[in-house]
Design a protein around this motif. Structure first.
Motif, PDB file in Angstrom:
ATOM      1  N   VAL A 181       0.846  -1.206   0.000  1.00  0.00           N
ATOM      2  CA  VAL A 181       0.000   0.000   0.000  1.00  0.00           C
ATOM      3  C   VAL A 181       0.881   1.256   0.000  1.00  0.00           C
ATOM      4  O   VAL A 181       0.613   2.212  -0.736  1.00  0.00           O
ATOM      5  N   ALA A 182       1.945   1.259   0.802  1.00  0.00           N
ATOM      6  CA  ALA A 182       2.857   2.416   0.832  1.00  0.00           C
ATOM      7  C   ALA A 182       3.517   2.614  -0.534  1.00  0.00           C
ATOM      8  O   ALA A 182       3.662   3.756  -0.998  1.00  0.00           O
ATOM      9  N   ALA A 183       3.894   1.525  -1.185  1.00  0.00           N
ATOM     10  CA  ALA A 183       4.489   1.623  -2.521  1.00  0.00           C
ATOM     11  C   ALA A 183       3.470   2.198  -3.506  1.00  0.00           C
ATOM     12  O   ALA A 183       3.817   3.033  -4.350  1.00  0.00           O
ATOM     13  N   PHE A 184       2.231   1.772  -3.387  1.00  0.00           N
ATOM     14  CA  PHE A 184       1.175   2.296  -4.247  1.00  0.00           C
ATOM     15  C   PHE A 184       1.027   3.808  -4.068  1.00  0.00           C
ATOM     16  O   PHE A 184       0.966   4.559  -5.045  1.00  0.00           O
ATOM     17  N   VAL A 185       0.957   4.243  -2.818  1.00  0.00           N
ATOM     18  CA  VAL A 185       0.785   5.678  -2.540  1.00  0.00           C
ATOM     19  C   VAL A 185       1.957   6.461  -3.124  1.00  0.00           C
ATOM     20  O   VAL A 185       1.766   7.500  -3.769  1.00  0.00           O
ATOM     21  N   GLU A 186       3.156   5.959  -2.921  1.00  0.00           N
ATOM     22  CA  GLU A 186       4.347   6.638  -3.457  1.00  0.00           C
ATOM     23  C   GLU A 186       4.283   6.729  -4.983  1.00  0.00           C
ATOM     24  O   GLU A 186       4.542   7.786  -5.561  1.00  0.00           O
ATOM     25  N   LEU A 187       3.921   5.637  -5.633  1.00  0.00           N
ATOM     26  CA  LEU A 187       3.826   5.653  -7.098  1.00  0.00           C
ATOM     27  C   LEU A 187       2.696   6.569  -7.572  1.00  0.00           C
ATOM     28  O   LEU A 187       2.838   7.269  -8.574  1.00  0.00           O
TER      29      LEU A 187
END
Length: 174
Positions: A17-23
């Motif tokens: 989820v954190a990777a998604f938000v960053e992307l």
């Protein structure tokens, strides 16, 4: 033990989820590939698919803390404070919220919010179909939210919270 409560499961889901938000801060949703999420989260492909069916499911996990209070408000089961706190959170991240609420992703979120509302509706004889009632409440709430974060309808979060809670009036009377 519920697998979602396992610390390793929680860490993996949180990393994705954190990777998604960053992307999502750097590129449009429709250009994010599952492979990008996997690489950014530092997880294996099979691990990703143990937790999520695809990027749409990651999107929904990322916005669950926003959709839950909205669904509760539409059903008349949230407090003004809960909704206000969520709105303050969205306001602090309004640039990101504008992106997520636009176009195709906005429609995905609206359908998910409507499904959350519909799942908790009590069918009422003679009323419109529950799916229609739920979609109207979801559309009303997300329209208010879009207008607010775009600056088209300025008001304090507490005032908007009152309007979000008023969406419960769209429900049929039991």
């Amino acid at each position: 033990m519920d697998n979602r409560q396992d610390p390793r499961t929680r860490r993996t889901r949180d990393a994705v989820v954190a990777a998604f938000v960053e992307l999502a801060f750097r590129q449009r949703y429709d250009t994010i590939r599952t492979a990008d999420l996997i690489a950014a989260a530092g997880v294996g492909r099979s691990t990703f698919y143990e937790h999520f069916r695809g990027k749409d499911e990651v999107l929904l996990a990322a916005v669950a803390p926003i959709l839950q209070p909205l669904a509760s408000a539409a059903l008349g089961r949230a407090s003004k404070v809960q909704v206000r706190v969520m709105l303050e959170h969205v306001w602090e991240r309004r640039g990101f919220a504008r992106i997520l609420l636009a176009g195709g992703t906005g429609m995905k979120l609206q359908r998910r919010l409507a499904a959350m509302i519909e799942a908790r509706l009590v069918p009422t004889p003679g009323a419109a179909p529950p799916a229609m009632i739920a979609m109207s409440a979801a559309a009303a709430q997300l329209t208010m939210l879009r207008m607010w974060i775009a600056g088209e309808a300025a008001c304090p979060p507490a005032d908007l919270a009152v309007q979000m809670l008023a969406c419960a009036r769209l429900l049929p009377e039991a």
